[in-house]
Enzyme design. Structure first.
Site, PDB file in Angstrom:
ATOM      1  N   ASP A  24       0.846  -1.191   0.000  1.00 34.80           N
ATOM      2  CA  ASP A  24       0.000   0.000   0.000  1.00 34.80           C
ATOM      3  C   ASP A  24       0.887   1.249   0.000  1.00 34.80           C
ATOM      4  O   ASP A  24       2.108   1.172   0.151  1.00 34.80           O
ATOM      5  CB  ASP A  24      -0.888  -0.044   1.248  1.00 34.80           C
ATOM      6  CG  ASP A  24      -2.001   0.984   1.232  1.00 34.80           C
ATOM      7  OD1 ASP A  24      -2.266   1.567   0.166  1.00 34.80           O
ATOM      8  OD2 ASP A  24      -2.609   1.204   2.301  1.00 34.80           O
ATOM      9  N   GLU A  40       2.565   5.183  -4.062  1.00 34.31           N
ATOM     10  CA  GLU A  40       2.462   6.087  -5.229  1.00 34.31           C
ATOM     11  C   GLU A  40       3.734   6.929  -5.488  1.00 34.31           C
ATOM     12  O   GLU A  40       3.863   7.386  -6.633  1.00 34.31           O
ATOM     13  CB  GLU A  40       1.256   7.024  -5.065  1.00 34.31           C
ATOM     14  CG  GLU A  40      -0.079   6.334  -5.180  1.00 34.31           C
ATOM     15  CD  GLU A  40      -0.432   5.478  -3.971  1.00 34.31           C
ATOM     16  OE1 GLU A  40      -1.120   4.454  -4.145  1.00 34.31           O
ATOM     17  OE2 GLU A  40       0.001   5.816  -2.863  1.00 34.31           O
TER      18      GLU A  40
END
Length: 791
Positions: free
Chosen positions: A363, A366
């Protein structure tokens, strides 16, 4: 260019790579500019025959890609190309506005050409259907275009810098990117499925998941402890609801530190894993790339070893860039550094010695940051604040640093400015390789951020959605888009991550979620429980029934994933992939298919007890009863009471299934197989076909090492034939085909034979109302061919 840094001399390179693939690169011959570091085919020889040809416009430095068979212009560049150091723009006219792809966004499947601007830049941005063009976690500069004559082609811009893509009504497309080069691939199809196969031939075919990964997954950020987790697992078992994998979110970790667990609340996590494994279930945990930088030296190996190996992303002064994520001040591994894979494997291996997890959920990659840039700011030079800022979230005030690291940060291969949107891909690559080495078997990696070729290393969930009806509806577009992107293992958080899920919504979402390729229910600590066992008995029964159907269909689904792994075929499939000549299907994103055989038509509206479903040309049969839908190429109102999702099998299909019911894949694999035959017509000339891939479901590279069995099924003149293409899986020799169900016969057969022997009447059942034949065939050893006939 108004942004400066114009490059006056360019070179256009053309590679006629295959009959159906063309590559066009526009580069600066004087300077080696950044190119995306993914492996693509290296072609040494020009294709002798092509389905396309290229025309050049020397005065405008333009080109046109033309389909040879029709003369249709597929991509005709317009005047006004700009090639500057930090601003590259190219526009082209398209043959049609039937365009799909260009993710990741919450758009409808078919894109809107009403002066739409799509931003592509990986960001920690929750999906909101009301803001469909906002950049999200993944970046996929690929689209598929369906031409007006139903031919399909695809276009891929291999560029990972922040960009905008504009869609104009002409129809035309405009690319604006802030770095790299213009590197286009064109795929000539001509079918939609062929386009995706050609695209994945370039970016890499998807990984072969372990069989258990196709089961149902359950997670919650808010179990609070091992006991809270086991309470829900036991609740699922008591209700008899299938579940293969239990997950834990970040709450398991001590002070939210990677590769630790909280001794007070999750101190007994090893026994939790043992409990799951004893019941034939698996365990997955979350991990983030952010590594705490404030622990006492010598007490936290993930930081100490990373510092020693010098593998963290660096700031402009050459020191590790410090951001802030869940554990506080953090540094970030540079996955473009060749040493980082070894570092990452060491952390995974050490932690696995204590907690025997079976896969990893990555997770915040980005890469996400709770402060803009770093704790100490950024240079705010032309990398952090470029002269042109695409429409990223909050870009108007923060440039490109909002909720991420400084774009001026240094990585091994380039600045983060170039590598930002491939960070998640690089982490997924390192994570899957580490798991394979540590486990010695197949595993599952689910990543939030992704880029072309991410599907080689794992799957994707659609992020932090909400428990709302529009979020459930738009999820179908999401999974279908990622089918185009070569990431077939995909699904959203069933019932929604945020907000409290109402029972009706969650019941309907569980029905739909049973048919996501990646099926996981997950929500946040601020929401109430929403596992399928927590609601009423009626809701639990509905979820159980939908999941039992999924588990019965796993041989079919597993075969589809094998095809994705070996040929690049899609798993979840838009209707227009199978029916490109039917213009009605071009807009449909409220229904979808598994492969070419199964049509899923979920209820997506509150209070509805029916659904309007479109049935393309052909025969269609209700999966449960075998009853035929009367009339095709029309919309049909289907009854869909609260406990029911309409499912239909396409005539001409042979679908492999499992008999019986099971709550784990360990148990379902012990059940006999069955075949569902849906005939193309009602006469003796009716046909059907299908296939089945069998292996042990767990070992590495069974296809590549010929340790599999592959069967092809064909029906002609009332005879079902199984041809053994490969018989390398010994387990198929002891497998049992228990039964065959045939749909769509004109009348009752006089007898049924298996390998020439007539079955006794007690083994054959005929339903005159639905025209369904059921036969108990008891075929042993699927490594040998067999025939079943009805006369």
């Amino acid at each position: 260019s108004q942004y400066g840094g114009d490059i006056d001399t360019l070179v256009l390179q053309v590679y006629y790579e295959t009959e159906y693939r063309l590559r066009v690169k526009i580069i600066d011959p004087a300077v080696v500019r950044y190119e995306v570091p993914i492996q693509t085919p290296v072609v040494q020889k020009r294709a002798e025959k092509t389905a396309y040809h290229l025309e050049f416009a020397n005065e405008t430095f333009g080109f046109t890609v033309i389909r040879s068979t029709s003369g249709r212009k597929l991509f005709e560049t317009a005047t006004g190309m700009i090639y500057a150091n930090q601003f590259l723009q190219l526009s082209a006219f398209l043959p049609s506005d039937n365009v799909y792809g260009l993710g990741e966004h919450t758009t409808r499947l078919k894109l809107d050409f009403a002066y739409t601007v799509l931003t592509l830049f990986s960001g920690d941005v929750a999906p909101v259907p009301e803001n469909p063009f906002q950049n999200l976690y993944g970046v996929h500069p690929f689209y598929l275009c369906l031409e007006e004559n139903s031919n399909a082609h695809g276009v891929f811009l291999l560029n990972s810098n922040a960009m905008e893509v504009g869609l104009q009504p002409s129809p035309s497309i405009s690319y604006r990117t802030i770095g790299g080069i213009l590197d286009f691939y064109f795929f000539l199809g001509p079918t939609p499925e062929a386009v995706v196969q050609q695209y994945t031939e370039v970016i890499g075919r998807s990984f072969m998941p372990p069989y258990w990964a196709l089961g149902f997954h359950l997670c919650r950020w808010g179990y609070g402890s091992v006991e809270g987790t086991l309470k829900v697992v036991d609740r699922m078992r008591e209700k008899g609801i299938p579940q293969d994998t239990q997950w834990n979110d970040i709450e398991y970790a001590h002070q939210e530190l990677d590769f630790t667990f909280d001794n007070e609340t999750f101190g007994d996590v090893p026994s939790l894993v043992k409990n799951l494994h004893t019941h034939g279930q698996k365990y997955i945990i979350i991990t983030d790339p952010g590594i705490s930088s404030t622990q006492t030296p010598g007490t936290y190996p993930p930081f100490d070893e990373g510092l020693k190996m010098d593998i963290f992303i660096k700031n402009s002064s050459g020191k590790p860039l410090v951001g802030k994520v869940w554990p506080g001040p953090t540094v970030f591994p540079d996955f473009s550094n060749s040493l980082t894979a070894s570092y990452w494997k060491n952390q995974i291996s050490r932690f696995h010695q204590t907690v025997q997890f079976d896969g990893l959920w990555i997770d915040m990659n980005e890469v996400s940051n709770f402060v803009n840039g770093s704790l100490y700011g950024c240079l705010n030079n032309s990398l952090d604040l470029p002269p042109f800022v695409p429409g990223v979230l909050r870009g108007y005030e923060s440039g490109l640093t909002y909720k991420t690291v400084c774009l001026s940060a240094n990585q091994s291969l380039s600045q983060h400015y170039d590598l930002h949107s491939v960070y998640g891909l690089m982490e997924a690559n390192a994570t899957m390789k580490a798991l394979i080495e540590v486990l010695g078997r197949r595993s599952l990696v689910i990543s939030r951020s992704n880029y072309p070729s991410s599907g080689v290393h794992g799957g994707h969930w659609l992020g932090d959605n909400a428990s709302k009806w529009p979020h459930m509806a738009i999820s179908i577009s999401g999974i279908l888009q990622f089918s185009l992107f070569g990431i077939p293992m995909v699904g959203p958080d069933i019932c929604g991550f945020k907000d409290n899920a109402e029972e009706e919504l969650c019941t309907r979402w569980m029905q739909l979620g049973a048919f996501y390729p990646f099926s996981r229910n997950h929500n946040s600590r601020s929401s109430t429980d929403q596992d399928p066992a927590v609601f009423s008995e009626a809701s639990a029964n509905s979820s159980r029934d939908a999941l039992l159907i999924r588990y019965s269909l796993l041989p079919f689904l597993y075969t589809l994933f094998h095809s994705a792994h070996t040929t690049g075929s899609t798993v979840a499939r838009p209707l227009f992939f199978e029916f490109p000549d039917d213009y009605v299907t071009w807009d449909i994103d409220q229904q979808f298919m598994w492969g070419s055989a199964l049509l899923i038509s979920p209820v997506l509206e509150e209070g509805a007890v029916s659904v309007v479903a479109y049935f393309p040309e052909g025969r269609w049969f209700a999966l449960r009863t075998g009853a035929e839908v009367i009339g095709t190429q029309r919309h049909v109102v289907l009854d869909a009471p609260s406990n029911f999702i309409p499912l239909h099998v396409r005539g001409g299909s042979v679908v492999p299934m499992h008999e019986g019911s099971a709550t784990t894949t360990v148990e379902s694999r012990k059940n006999p197989y069955s075949l569902l035959v849906a005939l193309s017509g009602a006469t003796s000339s009716a046909t059907a076909e299908g296939s089945m891939f069998l292996d042990d479901g767990d070992s590495l590279n069974t296809y590549e090492r010929d340790q599999y069995t592959f069967l092809e099924f064909r029906v002609a003149q009332g005879v079902l034939t199984s041809s053994v293409v490969k018989s390398g899986y010994a387990g198929a020799g002891s497998a049992l085909l228990g039964s065959v169900r045939v749909l769509g016969l004109a009348g009752e057969p006089s007898h049924v034979t298996v390998n020439g022997a007539v079955l006794p009447p007690s083994s054959v059942t005929w339903n005159g109302n639905t025209k369904v034949l059921d036969a108990q065939v008891h075929v042993t050893n699927l490594n040998l061919p067999f025939t079943i006939s009805w006369k």
